[in-house]
Design a protein around this motif. Sequence first.
Motif, PDB file in Angstrom:
ATOM      1  N   GLN A 104       3.480 -11.959  27.343  1.00  0.00           N
ATOM      2  CA  GLN A 104       3.615 -11.841  25.896  1.00  0.00           C
ATOM      3  C   GLN A 104       4.655 -10.784  25.547  1.00  0.00           C
ATOM      4  OE1 GLN A 104      -0.126 -12.123  23.582  1.00  0.00           O
ATOM      5  NE2 GLN A 104      -1.181 -12.193  25.550  1.00  0.00           N
ATOM      6  N   LEU A 105       5.371 -11.028  24.453  1.00  0.00           N
ATOM      7  CA  LEU A 105       6.417 -10.118  23.996  1.00  0.00           C
ATOM      8  C   LEU A 105       6.223  -9.829  22.514  1.00  0.00           C
ATOM      9  CD1 LEU A 105       7.795 -12.253  26.192  1.00  0.00           C
ATOM     10  CD2 LEU A 105       9.845 -10.965  25.634  1.00  0.00           C
ATOM     11  N   ILE A 106       6.297  -8.549  22.155  1.00  0.00           N
ATOM     12  CA  ILE A 106       6.263  -8.136  20.756  1.00  0.00           C
ATOM     13  C   ILE A 106       7.258  -6.990  20.573  1.00  0.00           C
ATOM     14  CG2 ILE A 106       3.851  -8.820  20.373  1.00  0.00           C
ATOM     15  CD1 ILE A 106       3.087  -5.853  20.635  1.00  0.00           C
ATOM     16  N   PRO A 107       7.757  -6.777  19.350  1.00  0.00           N
ATOM     17  CA  PRO A 107       8.580  -5.590  19.109  1.00  0.00           C
ATOM     18  C   PRO A 107       7.791  -4.331  19.464  1.00  0.00           C
ATOM     19  CG  PRO A 107       8.727  -7.113  17.264  1.00  0.00           C
ATOM     20  CD  PRO A 107       7.630  -7.628  18.151  1.00  0.00           C
ATOM     21  N   THR A 108       8.458  -3.359  20.058  1.00  0.00           N
ATOM     22  CA  THR A 108       7.769  -2.147  20.495  1.00  0.00           C
ATOM     23  C   THR A 108       7.117  -1.449  19.309  1.00  0.00           C
ATOM     24  OG1 THR A 108       9.365  -1.848  22.279  1.00  0.00           O
ATOM     25  CG2 THR A 108       8.025   0.057  21.676  1.00  0.00           C
ATOM     26  N   PRO A 109       5.791  -1.294  19.313  1.00  0.00           N
ATOM     27  CA  PRO A 109       5.111  -0.639  18.194  1.00  0.00           C
ATOM     28  C   PRO A 109       5.403   0.863  18.187  1.00  0.00           C
ATOM     29  CG  PRO A 109       3.583  -1.936  19.554  1.00  0.00           C
ATOM     30  CD  PRO A 109       4.848  -1.776  20.327  1.00  0.00           C
ATOM     31  N   PRO A 110       5.299   1.508  17.023  1.00  0.00           N
ATOM     32  CA  PRO A 110       5.429   2.968  16.991  1.00  0.00           C
ATOM     33  C   PRO A 110       4.207   3.618  17.634  1.00  0.00           C
ATOM     34  CG  PRO A 110       4.784   2.131  14.838  1.00  0.00           C
ATOM     35  CD  PRO A 110       5.084   0.925  15.690  1.00  0.00           C
ATOM     36  N   ASN A 111       4.398   4.785  18.196  1.00  0.00           N
ATOM     37  CA  ASN A 111       3.293   5.544  18.794  1.00  0.00           C
ATOM     38  C   ASN A 111       2.525   4.714  19.818  1.00  0.00           C
ATOM     39  OD1 ASN A 111       3.865   7.754  17.024  1.00  0.00           O
ATOM     40  ND2 ASN A 111       2.740   6.680  15.412  1.00  0.00           N
ATOM     41  N   LEU A 112       3.280   4.057  20.677  1.00  0.00           N
ATOM     42  CA  LEU A 112       2.684   3.261  21.739  1.00  0.00           C
ATOM     43  C   LEU A 112       1.959   4.167  22.728  1.00  0.00           C
ATOM     44  CD1 LEU A 112       2.689   0.235  22.651  1.00  0.00           C
ATOM     45  CD2 LEU A 112       4.637   0.809  24.103  1.00  0.00           C
ATOM     46  N   PHE A 113       0.972   3.617  23.420  1.00  0.00           N
ATOM     47  CA  PHE A 113       0.207   4.392  24.396  1.00  0.00           C
ATOM     48  C   PHE A 113       1.118   5.062  25.416  1.00  0.00           C
ATOM     49  CE2 PHE A 113      -2.438   4.730  28.256  1.00  0.00           C
ATOM     50  CZ  PHE A 113      -3.516   5.442  27.746  1.00  0.00           C
ATOM     51  N   ALA A 114       2.206   4.365  25.774  1.00  0.00           N
ATOM     52  CA  ALA A 114       3.119   4.892  26.792  1.00  0.00           C
ATOM     53  C   ALA A 114       4.365   5.528  26.186  1.00  0.00           C
ATOM     54  CB  ALA A 114       3.519   3.776  27.749  1.00  0.00           C
ATOM     55  N   SER A 115       4.332   5.877  24.902  1.00  0.00           N
ATOM     56  CA  SER A 115       5.520   6.448  24.258  1.00  0.00           C
ATOM     57  C   SER A 115       5.936   7.782  24.862  1.00  0.00           C
ATOM     58  CB  SER A 115       5.262   6.626  22.752  1.00  0.00           C
ATOM     59  OG  SER A 115       5.117   5.382  22.107  1.00  0.00           O
ATOM     60  N   PHE A 116       5.010   8.456  25.518  1.00  0.00           N
ATOM     61  CA  PHE A 116       5.351   9.740  26.138  1.00  0.00           C
ATOM     62  C   PHE A 116       6.441   9.582  27.198  1.00  0.00           C
ATOM     63  CE2 PHE A 116       2.423   8.032  29.212  1.00  0.00           C
ATOM     64  CZ  PHE A 116       2.854   8.535  30.433  1.00  0.00           C
ATOM     65  N   LEU A 117       6.604   8.372  27.722  1.00  0.00           N
ATOM     66  CA  LEU A 117       7.613   8.138  28.751  1.00  0.00           C
ATOM     67  C   LEU A 117       9.031   8.237  28.200  1.00  0.00           C
ATOM     68  CD1 LEU A 117       5.918   5.137  30.589  1.00  0.00           C
ATOM     69  CD2 LEU A 117       6.215   7.445  31.491  1.00  0.00           C
ATOM     70  N   ASP A 118       9.171   8.220  26.871  1.00  0.00           N
ATOM     71  CA  ASP A 118      10.502   8.290  26.269  1.00  0.00           C
ATOM     72  C   ASP A 118      11.109   9.687  26.339  1.00  0.00           C
ATOM     73  OD1 ASP A 118      10.419   5.604  25.643  1.00  0.00           O
ATOM     74  OD2 ASP A 118       9.569   5.934  23.657  1.00  0.00           O
ATOM     75  N   SER A 119      10.305  10.689  26.638  1.00  0.00           N
ATOM     76  CA  SER A 119      10.828  12.050  26.763  1.00  0.00           C
ATOM     77  C   SER A 119      10.523  12.584  28.156  1.00  0.00           C
ATOM     78  CB  SER A 119      10.214  12.970  25.701  1.00  0.00           C
ATOM     79  OG  SER A 119       8.810  13.021  25.824  1.00  0.00           O
ATOM     80  N   CYS A 177      -1.126 -14.007  15.692  1.00  0.00           N
ATOM     81  CA  CYS A 177      -0.089 -13.029  16.013  1.00  0.00           C
ATOM     82  C   CYS A 177      -0.449 -11.611  15.617  1.00  0.00           C
ATOM     83  CB  CYS A 177       1.217 -13.429  15.333  1.00  0.00           C
ATOM     84  SG  CYS A 177       1.858 -14.975  15.991  1.00  0.00           S
ATOM     85  N   ARG A 178      -0.087 -10.708  16.492  1.00  0.00           N
ATOM     86  CA  ARG A 178      -0.254  -9.270  16.290  1.00  0.00           C
ATOM     87  C   ARG A 178       0.998  -8.657  15.666  1.00  0.00           C
ATOM     88  NH1 ARG A 178       0.818  -4.701  15.876  1.00  0.00           N
ATOM     89  NH2 ARG A 178       0.094  -2.855  17.004  1.00  0.00           N
ATOM     90  N   ALA A 179       2.143  -9.326  15.789  1.00  0.00           N
ATOM     91  CA  ALA A 179       3.408  -8.748  15.358  1.00  0.00           C
ATOM     92  C   ALA A 179       4.357  -9.858  14.923  1.00  0.00           C
ATOM     93  CB  ALA A 179       4.029  -7.932  16.494  1.00  0.00           C
ATOM     94  N   ARG A 180       5.492  -9.460  14.338  1.00  0.00           N
ATOM     95  CA  ARG A 180       6.553 -10.392  13.948  1.00  0.00           C
ATOM     96  C   ARG A 180       7.808 -10.066  14.750  1.00  0.00           C
ATOM     97  NH1 ARG A 180      11.043  -9.950  10.478  1.00  0.00           N
ATOM     98  NH2 ARG A 180      11.774 -12.000   9.795  1.00  0.00           N
ATOM     99  N   PRO A 181       8.150 -10.914  15.710  1.00  0.00           N
ATOM    100  CA  PRO A 181       7.396 -12.078  16.174  1.00  0.00           C
ATOM    101  C   PRO A 181       6.454 -11.702  17.314  1.00  0.00           C
ATOM    102  CG  PRO A 181       9.519 -12.028  17.259  1.00  0.00           C
ATOM    103  CD  PRO A 181       9.477 -10.821  16.355  1.00  0.00           C
ATOM    104  N   HIS A 182       5.513 -12.569  17.577  1.00  0.00           N
ATOM    105  CA  HIS A 182       4.623 -12.432  18.733  1.00  0.00           C
ATOM    106  C   HIS A 182       4.866 -13.673  19.587  1.00  0.00           C
ATOM    107  CE1 HIS A 182       0.312 -11.354  20.281  1.00  0.00           C
ATOM    108  NE2 HIS A 182       1.121 -11.714  21.265  1.00  0.00           N
ATOM    109  N   LEU A 183       5.480 -13.462  20.747  1.00  0.00           N
ATOM    110  CA  LEU A 183       5.965 -14.568  21.568  1.00  0.00           C
ATOM    111  C   LEU A 183       5.238 -14.631  22.902  1.00  0.00           C
ATOM    112  CD1 LEU A 183       9.762 -13.836  20.992  1.00  0.00           C
ATOM    113  CD2 LEU A 183       8.340 -15.464  19.724  1.00  0.00           C
ATOM    114  N   MET A 184       5.243 -15.817  23.480  1.00  0.00           N
ATOM    115  CA  MET A 184       4.708 -15.998  24.825  1.00  0.00           C
ATOM    116  C   MET A 184       5.781 -16.634  25.699  1.00  0.00           C
ATOM    117  SD  MET A 184       0.701 -17.073  24.502  1.00  0.00           S
ATOM    118  CE  MET A 184       1.048 -18.797  24.212  1.00  0.00           C
ATOM    119  N   LEU A 185       5.949 -16.078  26.867  1.00  0.00           N
ATOM    120  CA  LEU A 185       6.850 -16.621  27.880  1.00  0.00           C
ATOM    121  C   LEU A 185       5.977 -17.375  28.876  1.00  0.00           C
ATOM    122  CD1 LEU A 185       9.866 -16.579  28.669  1.00  0.00           C
ATOM    123  CD2 LEU A 185       9.364 -14.590  30.086  1.00  0.00           C
TER     124      LEU A 185
END
Length: 205
Positions: A154-169, A94-102
Amino acid sequence: MNESFVLSEFDRLVNSGTVIYNDKGEIIEHIDGDFKVYLTPYLNIQQANDSAEGPRGNGTDELDHKREGSDISTHGFETGGISTSYFLVANKFCRARPHLMLVTSDGYQRQYEGLNLKDIKSVWFRLSALDTEYVAFYNCGQDGGCSRLHEHLQLIPTPPNLFASFLDSEDGQPPQGLFEWFYHRLNPHDSTPERLLDIYYHLLE
């Protein structure tokens, strides 16, 4: 199946040693600031297992613990069903808590195939049921980084400073990546699974 239940199941699997996870990962940023690598010692275990024994699934390699057509053993990792077509499992490394697979219930669905409306609806339903913000991703084919043939998102909690975080503004600027990528800004008032699928197909053109 709410997020607190998913987290409790994930923690139970970690505490039992079934799932491999800790929070001691290290982020190394490329010198130009536009490329990041996440390092965790447990991924070395996964790579060693794959190299020594070939493709493996989660947990035991016994064939009777894999669904027909599947190369992912989900026995002991399942946290619940999403629908008759998909079920949710914890990732083993796992990369994160939780790291899930659909994972698709049909073991013959393949990871190199494109997403369809059922895939989009399933992950839409799962993300909508969570209390916090998550990101879903799909490693399509070997070039996309997949190591299993059985289709899974795969699903993980959104990490901080994600590559696509610029889309939030609204005035955010995309970073300069080392690979070709595409994005589309969504209108929250015009977002449906059907609309997302149309955008997905358009970006692939």
